[in-house]
Design a protein around this motif. Structure first.
Motif, PDB file in Angstrom:
ATOM      1  N   GLY A 179       0.785  -1.226   0.000  1.00  0.00           N
ATOM      2  CA  GLY A 179       0.000   0.000   0.000  1.00  0.00           C
ATOM      3  C   GLY A 179       0.812   1.268   0.000  1.00  0.00           C
ATOM      4  O   GLY A 179       0.268   2.347  -0.065  1.00  0.00           O
ATOM      5  N   ASP A 180       2.140   1.176   0.109  1.00  0.00           N
ATOM      6  CA  ASP A 180       2.978   2.371   0.095  1.00  0.00           C
ATOM      7  C   ASP A 180       3.065   2.931  -1.312  1.00  0.00           C
ATOM      8  O   ASP A 180       3.176   2.201  -2.281  1.00  0.00           O
ATOM      9  CB  ASP A 180       4.383   2.057   0.584  1.00  0.00           C
ATOM     10  CG  ASP A 180       4.493   2.038   2.091  1.00  0.00           C
ATOM     11  OD1 ASP A 180       5.563   1.730   2.587  1.00  0.00           O
ATOM     12  OD2 ASP A 180       3.490   2.349   2.771  1.00  0.00           O
ATOM     13  N   THR A 181       2.999   4.224  -1.419  1.00  0.00           N
ATOM     14  CA  THR A 181       3.171   4.893  -2.698  1.00  0.00           C
ATOM     15  C   THR A 181       4.506   5.612  -2.653  1.00  0.00           C
ATOM     16  O   THR A 181       4.773   6.363  -1.734  1.00  0.00           O
ATOM     17  CB  THR A 181       2.037   5.914  -2.930  1.00  0.00           C
ATOM     18  OG1 THR A 181       0.801   5.237  -2.816  1.00  0.00           O
ATOM     19  CG2 THR A 181       2.161   6.543  -4.291  1.00  0.00           C
ATOM     20  N   ASP A 182       5.334   5.392  -3.648  1.00  0.00           N
ATOM     21  CA  ASP A 182       6.652   6.010  -3.698  1.00  0.00           C
ATOM     22  C   ASP A 182       6.549   7.298  -4.499  1.00  0.00           C
ATOM     23  O   ASP A 182       6.275   7.269  -5.693  1.00  0.00           O
ATOM     24  CB  ASP A 182       7.649   5.044  -4.330  1.00  0.00           C
ATOM     25  CG  ASP A 182       9.066   5.581  -4.288  1.00  0.00           C
ATOM     26  OD1 ASP A 182       9.321   6.463  -3.454  1.00  0.00           O
ATOM     27  OD2 ASP A 182       9.885   5.115  -5.080  1.00  0.00           O
ATOM     28  N   PHE A 183       6.710   8.438  -3.830  1.00  0.00           N
ATOM     29  CA  PHE A 183       6.672   9.730  -4.493  1.00  0.00           C
ATOM     30  C   PHE A 183       8.092  10.176  -4.788  1.00  0.00           C
ATOM     31  O   PHE A 183       8.969  10.081  -3.937  1.00  0.00           O
ATOM     32  CB  PHE A 183       6.004  10.794  -3.600  1.00  0.00           C
ATOM     33  CG  PHE A 183       4.541  10.559  -3.397  1.00  0.00           C
ATOM     34  CD1 PHE A 183       3.645  10.744  -4.433  1.00  0.00           C
ATOM     35  CD2 PHE A 183       4.060  10.185  -2.162  1.00  0.00           C
ATOM     36  CE1 PHE A 183       2.298  10.547  -4.252  1.00  0.00           C
ATOM     37  CE2 PHE A 183       2.712   9.984  -1.968  1.00  0.00           C
ATOM     38  CZ  PHE A 183       1.823  10.157  -3.020  1.00  0.00           C
ATOM     39  N   GLY A 184       8.308  10.702  -5.988  1.00  0.00           N
ATOM     40  CA  GLY A 184       9.597  11.274  -6.318  1.00  0.00           C
ATOM     41  C   GLY A 184       9.741  12.630  -5.648  1.00  0.00           C
ATOM     42  O   GLY A 184       8.760  13.252  -5.222  1.00  0.00           O
ATOM     43  N   LEU A 185      10.975  13.101  -5.574  1.00  0.00           N
ATOM     44  CA  LEU A 185      11.228  14.384  -4.918  1.00  0.00           C
ATOM     45  C   LEU A 185      10.537  15.533  -5.638  1.00  0.00           C
ATOM     46  O   LEU A 185      10.049  16.464  -5.000  1.00  0.00           O
ATOM     47  CB  LEU A 185      12.734  14.637  -4.824  1.00  0.00           C
ATOM     48  CG  LEU A 185      13.494  13.709  -3.880  1.00  0.00           C
ATOM     49  CD1 LEU A 185      14.977  14.019  -3.924  1.00  0.00           C
ATOM     50  CD2 LEU A 185      12.960  13.829  -2.468  1.00  0.00           C
ATOM     51  N   SER A 186      10.469  15.469  -6.969  1.00  0.00           N
ATOM     52  CA  SER A 186       9.789  16.543  -7.703  1.00  0.00           C
ATOM     53  C   SER A 186       8.304  16.569  -7.365  1.00  0.00           C
ATOM     54  O   SER A 186       7.707  17.640  -7.254  1.00  0.00           O
ATOM     55  CB  SER A 186       9.995  16.379  -9.212  1.00  0.00           C
ATOM     56  OG  SER A 186       9.423  15.170  -9.666  1.00  0.00           O
ATOM     57  N   THR A 187       7.707  15.416  -7.142  1.00  0.00           N
ATOM     58  CA  THR A 187       6.293  15.355  -6.760  1.00  0.00           C
ATOM     59  C   THR A 187       6.089  15.928  -5.363  1.00  0.00           C
ATOM     60  O   THR A 187       5.132  16.655  -5.121  1.00  0.00           O
ATOM     61  CB  THR A 187       5.784  13.901  -6.821  1.00  0.00           C
ATOM     62  OG1 THR A 187       6.019  13.391  -8.130  1.00  0.00           O
ATOM     63  CG2 THR A 187       4.311  13.817  -6.496  1.00  0.00           C
ATOM     64  N   VAL A 188       7.000  15.606  -4.458  1.00  0.00           N
ATOM     65  CA  VAL A 188       6.919  16.136  -3.095  1.00  0.00           C
ATOM     66  C   VAL A 188       7.003  17.655  -3.131  1.00  0.00           C
ATOM     67  O   VAL A 188       6.231  18.351  -2.471  1.00  0.00           O
ATOM     68  CB  VAL A 188       8.041  15.538  -2.202  1.00  0.00           C
ATOM     69  CG1 VAL A 188       8.095  16.238  -0.854  1.00  0.00           C
ATOM     70  CG2 VAL A 188       7.835  14.045  -2.034  1.00  0.00           C
TER      71      VAL A 188
END
Length: 156
Positions: free
Chosen positions: A125-134
């Motif tokens: 269930g974890d979603t990996d967000f990239g730094l640009s998305t953050v």
């Protein structure tokens, strides 16, 4: 430390400092120094509040901290010493004046809390967000906070 961790630390640190800058810009009673640097992170220009620089130092490298402590920012109303013929009052629900005794030194107007939690990769269930998305999500967050600060009763 990897380049990715350095960038993540920088973005996380800027979340903390931008919250301080946005709240300080909305609540400070003195005009900012015209020569002050402008913080342009998250596409919102705010005066860089140098007075908080030392207090923000622990949040510079969160990737090295086992569990970052929560950050709490409080906006206080400072009550000056009152003369013999002055009293501190507040308005009651029925518009009556209620005397506050004993007179406090400070009154808490707002409290802001910010805490990062590390996500371990590979969990269900974890979603990996990239730094640009953050960073892009931060733009919306700080624009909302900036607007909210100007509609709350303590605005200027």
């Amino acid at each position: 430390m990897s380049n990715e961790a350095i960038k993540a630390d920088q973005i996380a640190y800027r979340y903390y400092t931008k919250l301080v800058s946005v709240v300080h810009a909305a609540r400070a009673t003195a005009e900012p120094n015209p020569q002050a640097k402008v913080d342009k992170w998250f596409n919102i220009e705010t005066p860089d509040a140098e007075i908080f620089k030392e207090n923000m130092r622990p949040y510079r490298s969160l990737s090295n901290a086992p569990s970052p402590s929560p950050f709490e920012l409080r906006v206080l109303l400072s009550i000056p010493d009152l003369s013999a013929n002055q009293v501190l009052v507040c308005r009651g629900a029925d518009s009556s004046r209620l005397r506050i005794e004993p007179t406090p030194q400070y009154i808490l107007l707002e409290s802001w809390s910010l805490q990062f939690s590390s996500r371990r990769h590979g969990g269900s269930g974890d979603t990996d967000f990239g730094l640009s998305t953050v960073y892009k999500h931060g733009i919306g967050i700080f624009r909302s906070i900036y607007t909210l600060l100007r509609v709350l009763p303590t605005w200027k």
